[in-house]
Design an enzyme around this catalytic site. Structure first.
Site, PDB file in Angstrom:
ATOM      1  N   SER A  60       6.429 -30.436  37.574  1.00  0.00           N
ATOM      2  CA  SER A  60       6.925 -29.220  38.251  1.00  0.00           C
ATOM      3  C   SER A  60       5.926 -28.100  37.976  1.00  0.00           C
ATOM      4  O   SER A  60       5.149 -28.181  37.002  1.00  0.00           O
ATOM      5  CB  SER A  60       8.281 -28.842  37.630  1.00  0.00           C
ATOM      6  OG  SER A  60       8.697 -27.558  38.040  1.00  0.00           O
ATOM      7  N   TYR A  80      14.215 -26.944  30.679  1.00  0.00           N
ATOM      8  CA  TYR A  80      13.541 -27.664  31.767  1.00  0.00           C
ATOM      9  C   TYR A  80      12.028 -27.452  31.670  1.00  0.00           C
ATOM     10  O   TYR A  80      11.235 -28.396  31.773  1.00  0.00           O
ATOM     11  CB  TYR A  80      14.091 -27.156  33.105  1.00  0.00           C
ATOM     12  CG  TYR A  80      13.561 -27.869  34.329  1.00  0.00           C
ATOM     13  CD1 TYR A  80      14.008 -29.148  34.666  1.00  0.00           C
ATOM     14  CD2 TYR A  80      12.622 -27.262  35.174  1.00  0.00           C
ATOM     15  CE1 TYR A  80      13.536 -29.800  35.806  1.00  0.00           C
ATOM     16  CE2 TYR A  80      12.147 -27.903  36.310  1.00  0.00           C
ATOM     17  CZ  TYR A  80      12.609 -29.176  36.625  1.00  0.00           C
ATOM     18  OH  TYR A  80      12.137 -29.810  37.760  1.00  0.00           O
TER      19      TYR A  80
HETATM   20  N1  LIG Z   1      14.013 -29.933  43.521  1.00  0.00           N
HETATM   21  C1  LIG Z   1      13.035 -29.167  43.083  1.00  0.00           C
HETATM   22  O1  LIG Z   1      12.943 -27.996  43.462  1.00  0.00           O
HETATM   23  C2  LIG Z   1      12.001 -29.720  42.159  1.00  0.00           C
HETATM   24  C3  LIG Z   1      10.843 -28.966  41.903  1.00  0.00           C
HETATM   25  C4  LIG Z   1       9.870 -29.471  41.066  1.00  0.00           C
HETATM   26  C5  LIG Z   1      10.031 -30.705  40.497  1.00  0.00           C
HETATM   27  N2  LIG Z   1      11.163 -31.426  40.739  1.00  0.00           N
HETATM   28  C6  LIG Z   1      11.296 -32.723  40.105  1.00  0.00           C
HETATM   29  O2  LIG Z   1      11.305 -33.710  41.119  1.00  0.00           O
HETATM   30  C7  LIG Z   1      12.014 -34.854  40.645  1.00  0.00           C
HETATM   31  C8  LIG Z   1      13.008 -35.305  41.699  1.00  0.00           C
HETATM   32  O3  LIG Z   1      14.014 -34.321  41.844  1.00  0.00           O
HETATM   33  P1  LIG Z   1      14.804 -34.046  43.209  1.00  0.00           P
HETATM   34  O4  LIG Z   1      14.574 -32.629  43.531  1.00  0.00           O
HETATM   35  O5  LIG Z   1      14.515 -35.090  44.196  1.00  0.00           O
HETATM   36  O6  LIG Z   1      16.308 -34.125  42.658  1.00  0.00           O
HETATM   37  P2  LIG Z   1      17.500 -35.173  42.895  1.00  0.00           P
HETATM   38  O7  LIG Z   1      17.745 -35.388  44.326  1.00  0.00           O
HETATM   39  O8  LIG Z   1      18.611 -34.690  42.024  1.00  0.00           O
HETATM   40  O9  LIG Z   1      16.899 -36.516  42.326  1.00  0.00           O
HETATM   41  C9  LIG Z   1      16.860 -36.855  40.977  1.00  0.00           C
HETATM   42  C10 LIG Z   1      16.999 -38.364  40.904  1.00  0.00           C
HETATM   43  O10 LIG Z   1      16.837 -38.773  39.559  1.00  0.00           O
HETATM   44  C11 LIG Z   1      17.803 -39.780  39.277  1.00  0.00           C
HETATM   45  N3  LIG Z   1      18.084 -39.767  37.837  1.00  0.00           N
HETATM   46  C12 LIG Z   1      18.519 -38.741  37.089  1.00  0.00           C
HETATM   47  N4  LIG Z   1      18.679 -39.132  35.819  1.00  0.00           N
HETATM   48  C13 LIG Z   1      18.323 -40.442  35.766  1.00  0.00           C
HETATM   49  C14 LIG Z   1      18.269 -41.409  34.736  1.00  0.00           C
HETATM   50  N5  LIG Z   1      18.629 -41.114  33.469  1.00  0.00           N
HETATM   51  N6  LIG Z   1      17.859 -42.658  35.047  1.00  0.00           N
HETATM   52  C15 LIG Z   1      17.498 -42.965  36.306  1.00  0.00           C
HETATM   53  N7  LIG Z   1      17.528 -42.105  37.326  1.00  0.00           N
HETATM   54  C16 LIG Z   1      17.944 -40.846  37.053  1.00  0.00           C
HETATM   55  C17 LIG Z   1      19.031 -39.382  40.112  1.00  0.00           C
HETATM   56  O11 LIG Z   1      19.838 -40.510  40.416  1.00  0.00           O
HETATM   57  P3  LIG Z   1      21.161 -40.853  39.546  1.00  0.00           P
HETATM   58  O12 LIG Z   1      21.869 -39.569  39.341  1.00  0.00           O
HETATM   59  O13 LIG Z   1      21.892 -41.829  40.398  1.00  0.00           O
HETATM   60  O14 LIG Z   1      20.660 -41.472  38.290  1.00  0.00           O
HETATM   61  C18 LIG Z   1      18.366 -38.844  41.367  1.00  0.00           C
HETATM   62  O15 LIG Z   1      18.190 -39.860  42.347  1.00  0.00           O
HETATM   63  C19 LIG Z   1      12.638 -34.442  39.311  1.00  0.00           C
HETATM   64  O16 LIG Z   1      11.866 -34.928  38.237  1.00  0.00           O
HETATM   65  C20 LIG Z   1      12.587 -32.931  39.359  1.00  0.00           C
HETATM   66  O17 LIG Z   1      12.573 -32.358  38.070  1.00  0.00           O
HETATM   67  C21 LIG Z   1      12.139 -30.969  41.573  1.00  0.00           C
END
Ligand SMILES: NC(=O)c1ccc[n+]([C@@H]2O[C@H](COP(=O)([O-])OP(=O)(O)OC[C@H]3O[C@@H](n4cnc5c(N)ncnc54)[C@H](OP(=O)(O)O)[C@@H]3O)[C@@H](O)[C@H]2O)c1
Length: 252
Positions: free
Chosen positions: A137, A150
């Protein structure tokens, strides 16, 4: 050896950025295994593409990841690409945080990345080729108020990337992270909901607040992240190593 059709693991592939990455890599003829804790979202994504299969796996549990990899290795072959995308977020003023607010994030955002990378290492070493990519991030590159847990977890991933890249460079393995600002995903939807509930501003105003540091004043699209993952997986990207690549419209 450079394999034409690679076996890619994408953690958190059942939603958001992980879904976009899985579909992009599958479109490019790779076999993709998506991991997550909930079965339903994983199944829904796998149903969208014949090259995608799924396993329930909590990436914070090393034994679970190891057993899962044994299973998918025997089904689809050595693991060539790992995209450690699974992540969780929370937001609290520092003085209201408990220890579990930080350990719960570290377990997924740091230890989860460590586990998903480490158990694939022997496959990559044997093939003298591999790609380890994490979705960190902009919070891995700078600070933001009210998300210190975070931010700490993502800075840790950036540190892991820099050191692993040096350690594995001679083995044909590259290690990089991608550092997006706010992306249009379910995680951001939850953040927006929290802001609107706490502050009583509208959804549009909450989005405006989130994107104010991005000079382009917009949320990043998941496909923009997926395309950078695809580029890093290309055989001609082998010199891109140890980088933490911002996708943030110029914020970094
Ligand atoms: N959204 C943003 O603005 C943003 C910005 C920068 C970086 N990111 C990063 O991008 C990545 C993806 O996030 P996203 O925005 O796509 O959010 P999201 O839709 O909430 O996706 C997160 C995914 O991680 C899985 N997950 C969470 N804990 C887990 C565990 N212990 N084991 C296996 N799977 C797990 C969840 O599935 P389950 O709940 O079914 O396990 C979910 O599919 C993350 O690392 C986040 O920090 C996001």
């Amino acid at each position: 050896m450079i394999l034409d059709k690679k076996h890619a693991v994408v953690s958190g592939g059942g939603s958001g950025v992980g879904e976009a990455i899985a579909l992009k890599l599958a479109d490019e003829s790779n076999l993709v295994t998506i991991l997550g804790r909930r079965q339903e979202p994983l199944k829904n994504v796998a149903n969208k593409h014949k090259n995608i299969s799924w396993r329930v796996c909590d990436v914070s549990n090393s034994d679970e990841v190891n057993n899962c990899y044994k299973d998918i290795r025997s089904a689809y072959g050595n693991i060539n690409i790992v995209v450690a995308n699974a992540g969780v977020a929370n937001s609290k003023p520092f003085h209201k945080m408990s220890v579990s607010d930080i350990t719960s994030l570290m377990e997924v955002n740091l230890i989860g990345v460590f586990n998903t990378f480490q158990h694939a290492f022997m496959d990559m070493k044997a093939d003298n080729w591999g790609r380890m990519i994490s979705i960190a991030s902009t919070a891995g590159l700078k600070g933001y108020s009210y998300v210190s847990a975070y931010t700490a977890s993502k800075h840790a991933v950036v540190g892991l990337t820099k050191s692993l890249a040096l350690e594995l460079a001679s083995k044909g393995i590259t290690v990089n992270s991608i550092c997006p600002s706010y992306i249009d995903t379910p995680m951001t939807d939850r953040t927006i909901k929290n802001i609107t509930e706490l502050t009583h501003i509208s959804k549009e105003e909450a989005i405006e607040e989130l994107v104010k540091l991005n000079p382009q004043k917009r949320l990043i699209k998941p496909i923009e992240v997926a395309k950078v993952v695809s580029w890093l997986c290309n055989k001609n990207s082998s010199s891109i190593n140890g980088q933490n690549i911002p996708i943030a419209g110029g914020e970094i």
